[in-house]
Design an enzyme around this catalytic site. Structure first.
Site, PDB file in Angstrom:
ATOM      1  CG  ASN A  24     -10.704   4.464   3.970  1.00  0.00           C
ATOM      2  OD1 ASN A  24      -9.940   3.878   4.750  1.00  0.00           O
ATOM      3  ND2 ASN A  24     -10.660   4.300   2.671  1.00  0.00           N
ATOM      4  NE  ARG A 123      -1.459   5.146   0.110  1.00  0.00           N
ATOM      5  CZ  ARG A 123      -2.264   4.446   0.884  1.00  0.00           C
ATOM      6  NH1 ARG A 123      -1.792   3.478   1.612  1.00  0.00           N
ATOM      7  NH2 ARG A 123      -3.535   4.726   0.958  1.00  0.00           N
ATOM      8  CG  ASP A 306      -9.670   1.476  -1.444  1.00  0.00           C
ATOM      9  OD1 ASP A 306      -8.480   1.417  -1.798  1.00  0.00           O
ATOM     10  OD2 ASP A 306     -10.063   2.206  -0.506  1.00  0.00           O
ATOM     11  NE  ARG A 398      -3.510  -2.113   7.689  1.00  0.00           N
ATOM     12  CZ  ARG A 398      -2.539  -1.302   7.383  1.00  0.00           C
ATOM     13  NH1 ARG A 398      -1.428  -1.790   6.882  1.00  0.00           N
ATOM     14  NH2 ARG A 398      -2.656  -0.021   7.561  1.00  0.00           N
TER      15      ARG A 398
HETATM   16  C1  UD1 Z   1      -7.567   7.179   0.713  1.00  0.00           C
HETATM   17  C2  UD1 Z   1      -8.068   5.898   1.312  1.00  0.00           C
HETATM   18  C3  UD1 Z   1      -7.654   4.711   0.438  1.00  0.00           C
HETATM   19  C4  UD1 Z   1      -8.110   4.926  -1.002  1.00  0.00           C
HETATM   20  C5  UD1 Z   1      -7.649   6.285  -1.524  1.00  0.00           C
HETATM   21  C6  UD1 Z   1      -8.186   6.599  -2.908  1.00  0.00           C
HETATM   22  C7  UD1 Z   1      -8.069   6.391   3.707  1.00  0.00           C
HETATM   23  C8  UD1 Z   1      -7.495   6.124   5.034  1.00  0.00           C
HETATM   24  N1  UD1 Z   1      -7.497   5.750   2.644  1.00  0.00           N
HETATM   25  O1  UD1 Z   1      -6.151   7.114   0.713  1.00  0.00           O
HETATM   26  O2  UD1 Z   1      -8.267   3.527   0.967  1.00  0.00           O
HETATM   27  O3  UD1 Z   1      -7.568   3.918  -1.819  1.00  0.00           O
HETATM   28  O4  UD1 Z   1      -8.084   7.318  -0.625  1.00  0.00           O
HETATM   29  O5  UD1 Z   1      -9.569   6.525  -2.921  1.00  0.00           O
HETATM   30  O6  UD1 Z   1      -9.049   7.109   3.574  1.00  0.00           O
HETATM   31  N2  UD1 Z   1      -1.097  11.846  -3.815  1.00  0.00           N
HETATM   32  C9  UD1 Z   1      -0.082  12.706  -4.108  1.00  0.00           C
HETATM   33  N3  UD1 Z   1       0.231  13.697  -3.213  1.00  0.00           N
HETATM   34  C10 UD1 Z   1      -0.449  13.849  -2.044  1.00  0.00           C
HETATM   35  C11 UD1 Z   1      -1.495  12.972  -1.745  1.00  0.00           C
HETATM   36  C12 UD1 Z   1      -1.802  11.965  -2.653  1.00  0.00           C
HETATM   37  O7  UD1 Z   1       0.548  12.592  -5.156  1.00  0.00           O
HETATM   38  O8  UD1 Z   1      -0.127  14.768  -1.264  1.00  0.00           O
HETATM   39  C13 UD1 Z   1      -1.429  10.746  -4.747  1.00  0.00           C
HETATM   40  C14 UD1 Z   1      -1.207   9.380  -4.142  1.00  0.00           C
HETATM   41  O9  UD1 Z   1       0.120   8.969  -4.241  1.00  0.00           O
HETATM   42  C15 UD1 Z   1      -2.129   8.520  -4.958  1.00  0.00           C
HETATM   43  C16 UD1 Z   1      -3.292   9.451  -5.252  1.00  0.00           C
HETATM   44  O10 UD1 Z   1      -2.800  10.782  -5.050  1.00  0.00           O
HETATM   45  O11 UD1 Z   1      -1.520   8.146  -6.163  1.00  0.00           O
HETATM   46  C17 UD1 Z   1      -4.510   9.227  -4.400  1.00  0.00           C
HETATM   47  O12 UD1 Z   1      -4.195   9.393  -3.045  1.00  0.00           O
HETATM   48  P1  UD1 Z   1      -5.255   9.900  -1.963  1.00  0.00           P
HETATM   49  O13 UD1 Z   1      -6.549  10.205  -2.612  1.00  0.00           O
HETATM   50  O14 UD1 Z   1      -4.578  10.962  -1.166  1.00  0.00           O
HETATM   51  O15 UD1 Z   1      -5.438   8.600  -1.077  1.00  0.00           O
HETATM   52  P2  UD1 Z   1      -5.283   8.443   0.487  1.00  0.00           P
HETATM   53  O16 UD1 Z   1      -5.957   9.589   1.164  1.00  0.00           O
HETATM   54  O17 UD1 Z   1      -3.895   8.092   0.831  1.00  0.00           O
END
Ligand code: UD1
Length: 415
Positions: A24, A123, A306, A398
């Protein structure tokens, strides 16, 4: 169709395993390189499919991405980098959405195809978009694309309703090249955020406070290419540590930053494992039996989502009942039906899974439903009596470099 991953269980993992660079952190730093004209050299970027896909996306934008003989990744970014991610590639990779902040910062416009990736929940990107808009970007969602234009960008305060990793990263990247001061409140505190900040500072950015919930960014006019080494992958490390405990093994996990691993260490120790720092790594020795533990996933420094599936695999053979609450992604229990085919007894009620330990699992044909579920099924397979075939192993590749050979070196029978 890729060959299933076939594992004969019942062999304790023994020996050493060297952890690769963090997936990540690599992905977000690769995305950030589009803001840095010239050649950036990145050390410790793992050879995994997600990195290959992002490299292909960067090439489509006009960058030149080369794996050098010494294993480092060279990314050359010309001034006239394109601003639209290609649908066919971007839909394969959630992290392609990280190009939104970096392209917008550099080119003052971006057209990002709404990304795909593992299906572990809805997401959404609302927090990303709110943050970018707070800095003055005009953002529109249209025909499966996010279109963003810079308008008049100026630093601002951004409060995140939830400490989203991706949103924090996108806002940090845009703010790095946005005039004035930006403050991100309730920012994500993951080590990968700190690594991004360190990279941005190494190329001339001015970012303070990464790793706390208040990140301060002073925008600069330009960034200058350099060489940077990515941190080790705490999730890969945690996966091998869990596998060592699950198989009754004894493994020295090398190339780790122990503080990043405290949440998983604490839980593995509660199950009865013995973990200590040794020779610059972490030595993980299984206990005489696996005790049940309760887990709640949370943003860092809480227990990482994760590693939730891998712990579930381990706890499926614990001496008693464990309760797992998933607070980050709603679909992270999709692998329950698969591991149940191996004899696990697990009940899911909303965000909670009740895992009743059974004496042993049995080999079966199962299907990986996402990256971490795939790794968890591999752990289940390593413990199980008989042979397990895991379909869709590409999910595992991946995110895990040399997965099969690392397991074989530890004495696993990967057929
Ligand atoms: C990143 C990691 C992923 C890890 C996650 C949480 C990368 C490429 N991926 O994913 O492996 O599992 O952090 O540690 O770094 N959310 C919203 N609105 C938004 C953004 C997020 O509601 O605009 C929610 C998501 O649906 C989810 C939660 O917030 O339920 C956490 O998401 P987020 O921390 O953004 O994870 P990622 O960045 O997608």
């Amino acid at each position: 169709m890729e060959e299933p991953l076939t594992i004969e269980g019942g062999h304790p993992l023994q020996g050493r395993v060297r952890i690769s660079g963090a997936k990540n952190a690599s992905l977000v730093i690769m995305a950030a390189t589009v803001m840095v004209p010239g050649e950036t050299i990145l050390e410790n970027v793992p050879c995994i499919r997600d990195v290959e896909v992002l490299a292909d996306i960067l090439e489509c934008l006009g960058a030149r991405v080369t794996r050098l003989e010494d294993g480092n990744l060279s990314i050359y970014v010309p001034d006239d980098i394109k601003v639209e991610t290609p649908y066919e590639l971007a839909k394969k990779l959630r992290a392609s959405n990280l190009l939104l902040g970096s392209l917008l910062g550099k080119k003052r416009e971006a057209r990002i195809c709404l990304p795909g990736g593992c299906d572990i929940g809805s997401r959404p990107m609302d927090l990303h978009l709110k943050g970018l808009a707070a800095l003055g970007a005009e953002v529109r969602l249209e025909h499966g694309f996010v279109e963003a234009r810079a308008g008049k960008l100026v630093g601002n305060r951004v409060y995140l309703d939830f400490p989203s990793v991706g949103a924090t990263e996108n806002i940090m990247m845009l703010a790095a090249l946005t005039p004035g001061y930006t403050v991100i409140e309730n920012a994500a505190k993951e080590p990968e955020i700190v690594d991004l900040a360190n990279f941005l500072n190494a190329v001339g950015g001015k970012i303070r406070g990464a790793g706390t919930d208040l990140i301060r960014i002073e925008g600069v006019a330009e960034l200058k290419a350099t060489r940077y080494a990515v941190i080790p992958d705490r999730i890969e490390a945690g996966t091998y540590m869990t596998a060592a405990v699950a198989t009754g093994g004894d493994v020295l996990v090398e190339n780790v930053i122990p503080t990043h691993l405290y949440p998983i260490m604490a839980k593995l120790q509660e199950t009865g494992a013995v973990i200590r720092e040794e020779n610059g790594g972490l030595r993980v020795q299984a206990g005489a039996e696996i005790l049940p533990v309760d887990i709640k996933t949370l943003p860092y420094p809480g227990f990482p989502t994760d590693l939730q599936s891998q712990m579930m695999a381990l706890l499926s053979v614990a001496r008693g009942t464990s309760v797992i609450v998933e607070n980050v992604f709603e679909n992270r229990f999709r692998m329950v039906d698969e591991i149940k085919r191996m004899g696990a007894r697990i009940k899911v009620e909303g965000h909670t899974a009740v895992v009743e330990g059974v004496p042993r699992l049995y080999g079966a044909r199962v299907k990986a439903t996402d990256l971490r579920a795939g790794a968890a099924l591999a752990i289940a397979a390593l413990m199980a009596e008989g042979v397990t075939e895991i379909e869709n192993p590409y999910y595992i590749y991946r995110g895990y470099e040399n997965f099969k050979s690392k397991l074989r070196n530890l004495g696993a029978r990967v057929i």
